[in-house]
Structure formats: structure tokens, C-alpha cells
Design an enzyme around this catalytic site. Structure first.
Site, PDB file in Angstrom:
ATOM      1  CE  LYS A 183      -4.219   2.000   1.244  1.00 22.74           C
ATOM      2  NZ  LYS A 183      -4.327   2.789   2.462  1.00 22.74           N
ATOM      3  CG  ASN A 187      -0.898   5.199  -0.378  1.00 22.88           C
ATOM      4  OD1 ASN A 187      -1.094   4.975   0.801  1.00 22.88           O
ATOM      5  ND2 ASN A 187      -1.856   5.004  -1.273  1.00 22.88           N
ATOM      6  CG  ASN A 191      -1.447   9.001  -2.629  1.00 21.27           C
ATOM      7  OD1 ASN A 191      -1.938   8.387  -3.571  1.00 21.27           O
ATOM      8  ND2 ASN A 191      -1.785   8.763  -1.386  1.00 21.27           N
ATOM      9  CG  ASN A 201      -6.011   8.969  -7.945  1.00 20.89           C
ATOM     10  OD1 ASN A 201      -5.365   9.904  -7.458  1.00 20.89           O
ATOM     11  ND2 ASN A 201      -6.641   8.080  -7.195  1.00 20.89           N
ATOM     12  CD  GLU A 263      -1.348   9.347   7.569  1.00 23.81           C
ATOM     13  OE1 GLU A 263      -1.536   8.901   8.709  1.00 23.81           O
ATOM     14  OE2 GLU A 263      -1.887   8.849   6.562  1.00 23.81           O
TER      15      GLU A 263
END
Ligand code: NAD
Ligand code: KPL
Length: 304
Positions: A183, A187, A191, A201, A263
């Protein structure tokens, strides 16, 4: 039966809390402070919107500073808050307490496990989607699946049947690190580019070379990090996600647009740091990190 303490009454925390509570399981929310607690109480509980239907769940709540011992807690805060949140719970944890870590990316789980060596830290990786559209009000936006596991442990704990009871789609895996790495790689490939190119996207269809090079470097990193399963078919999956979620804005794009902290340290930051530790040269990933940091700085957003 262990009470499910939920720390972090945000999108995913309330999504779990509501489903556990309506299945008749004991649930308690742990809120940040007394101001937040009185605001929660004055609203009468938390609201979950599913298929345009809103239901109110009057789940009991307290602050993390309470004194009842905690045997099981779902840590549902952002990765950058996890270590401090876990430390605040330390005095209340029973010996062998179970802590389920719902954070995206990698790095925060290991930091929590080091802080709480006597607890059982269970890592989770979720593809469910939820967002908040008001105080203590969450919209369940996307069906998904949650993988849970303790690195290297194949025997699943008995309490997993409570997730089945609550209708939370899940599976135990001995390779939870592989799931989290995969994952993270998805990302990292999608992202940051959506932030830099300012697009949905699907807009990344216009940058196939950039996506392909990133996937090559990410696959090399995954292999060197001992995650061959996570490396296998990465580029194809990234292309598939770009197609299937073409009209969506990535979570990082949405965070940046809303002026929220990202994050990054637990996604691209973790990938670059691991690459360096393993002695790899990952020029495209490094350059992506620099460009993303510059974009965050230009908007006055935190760089960690
Ligand atoms: P969120 O920001 O909606 O909720 C986090 C909550 O934790 C906030 O209410 C915050 O106030 C609270 N919190 C932080 N520190 C706390 C503390 N010390 N004590 C009490 N409360 C505290 O976040 P989210 O979207 O639910 O995301 C949680 C994690 O799940 C992230 O790592 C995210 O990447 C991951 N995730 C989210 C989704 C989603 O759709 N929302 C999907 C998959 C993964
Ligand atoms: O998980 C995602 C996100 O936006 O955070 C996807 C849709 C997979 C894009 O990386």
C-alpha cells in the site's frame, strides 16, 4: 469480554466504533481532552452516514487520562500522532494488552511497538474509505477490506470473530508487513504526483514514463527490503488503480488542498530512508521527495 477502546474519534475510528457498538460489543471512545469530551456529549454521540442514511450512536466516551485499565485499544489516529498517543495510554494498559494500529504507511507501527514492548501490537492495513463532514459525524464512503497481523505470527487471535460479528470485512495475515509495504508503494507512486501535477488520479495517464520509473525504483526497494510479494506486479497494479480511480483525488491531494498535514514521513519519507539504509540509489524517488517537500513548504504545510 474486553471493551474496545477507540483512540481517535476521526473517520476510521468512528467507522469502527459505530459498527462494533451496533453489534452489541462494548465500545468506549478515548477523546483528546475535556473540551472535546463535552462537545461530544452535547451532540449525544457519533453519527455515521451510510448510503445517505444517518444513524446516531451514543457510545460512551472519556479522555485518555482516565484510570480504568485497558485490555484492547484501536489506535485510529494519523501516523504522525501514533507514538505520542500510544505513550499517553501506557499507564492504563493491562499486561499483554492488544493494540490494533490502523495507520497508513510504515514507521509509526514500529515506533509504537518500541514504546510499548509489553503490549501485543497488531498492525492493520485498510482500504475502507471514510471522511468527516461535521464534528463526530462520519460518512462511510468506500467499501474495502482490512488486513491485520503481527509480523510472522500466523495464528489468528480469537477476538477476530468480533470483527465478523460487527460486519467489518477483514483477514488475518502473517505477512502484514508485505501488505503495508504494497500500500505504501501504491501511495508513493500515485499520491505525490497528483499533488505535483495538481490532478485527479486519472491525470497521471499523461505521465506514463514518470509513473513507470517510480514503479521500477519502488520494486527494487521492495525486493531489497525482503518484500518480493509486495514487489510483484506493482506497475500493473498502479496502472490499474489509476484507471479504476481516475475520477478520484488521492488522499494526499485532498489533505494538501484542505491545508492539512500529510503523512509524508511515513510514506515517501519512509521509502527514501529505507532506500538509503539499504544502500540503494533511487534518484527518481529522491527527486520526488524533494519536489513534494518544496510544494508543501510553498503552501506553509508541515514537512514531516
Ligand atoms: P482522522 O484525522 O479523521 O482521525 C484521527 C483522529 O485522531 C482525529 O479525530 C484526532 O483528533 C484524533 N487524535 C489524534 N491524536 C489523539 C490523541 N492523542 N488522543 C485522542 N485523539 C487523538 O484520520 P483518519 O482518516 O481516520 O485516518 C487514520 C489513519 O487511517 C491514517 O493513518 C490514515 O492514513 C489511515 N486510513 C484512513 C482512511 C480513510 O478513509 N479515512 C483509509 C485508509 C487508511
Ligand atoms: O490509497 C489511495 C490514496 O488516495 O491514498 C489510492 C487511491 C490507492 C491512491 O494511492
Amino acid at each position: 469480554m474486553n471493551t474496545w477502546y477507540i483512540l481517535g474519534a476521526g473517520s476510521l475510528g468512528t467507522l469502527w466504533a459505530a459498527r462494533l457498538a451496533r453489534a452489541g460489543l462494548p465500545v468506549k471512545l478515548l477523546l483528546r481532552d475535556s473540551t472535546s469530551l463535552s462537545r461530544y456529549r452535547s451532540g449525544g454521540g457519533l453519527s455515521l452516514v451510510e448510503n445517505s442514511q444517518t444513524s446516531l450512536y451514543p457510545i460512551p466516551a472519556e479522555t485518555a487520562q482516565g484510570s480504568t485499565p485497558i485490555g484492547r485499544v484501536l489506535l485510529a489516529c494519523k501516523a504522525y500522532d501514533a507514538e505520542e498517543a500510544a505513550a499517553s495510554l501506557a499507564p492504563r494498559l493491562s499486561p499483554g494488552a492488544e493494540i490494533i494500529l490502523l495507520q497508513n504507511g510504515l514507521g509509526s507501527q514500529q515506533a509504537v511497538a518500541e514504546r510499548l514492548p509489553k503490549a501485543h501490537c497488531i498492525f492493520a492495513s485498510s482500504t475502507e474509505g471514510a471522511f468527516r463532514d461535521g464534528p463526530f459525524r462520519t460518512v462511510f464512503a468506500g467499501q474495502g477490506h482490512t488486513w491485520l497481523g503481527q509480523p510472522g505470527q500466523s495464528a489468528e487471535p480469537a477476538w477476530l470473530n468480533e470483527l465478523s460479528q460487527a460486519g467489518i470485512p477483514h483477514q488475518w495475515t502473517a505477512n502484514i508487513l508485505g501488505k503495508l509495504w504494497r500500500k505504501l508503494a501504491l501511495n508513493c507512486a500515485i499520491n505525490p504526483l497528483t499533488v505535483l501535477h495538481g490532478c485527479q488520479n486519472g491525470g497521471l495517464r499523461d505521465f506514463p514514463e514518470e509513473v513507470a520509473t517510480l514503479c521500477r525504483e519502488l520494486s527494487e526497494l521492495l525486493l531489497r527490503a525482503g518484500q518480493p510479494e509486495a514487489a510483484s506486479g506493482l506497475h500493473e497494479q498502479v496502472q490499474g488503480v489509476i484507471e479504476h480511480t481516475a475520477a478520484n483525488y488521492s488522499s494526499m491531494y485532498q489533505d494538501v488542498q484542505a491545508g492539512r498535514r500529510t503523512e509524508i514521513s511515513f510514506l515517501l519519507g519512509y521509502a527514501c530512508h529505507e532506500g538509503e539504509r539499504l544502500g540503494l540509489s533511487l534518484p527518481q524517488l529522491k527527486s520526488l521527495q524533494q519536489r513534494l517537500l518544496a510544494a508543501l513548504q510553498a503552501r506553509g504545510l508541515p514537512l514531516t
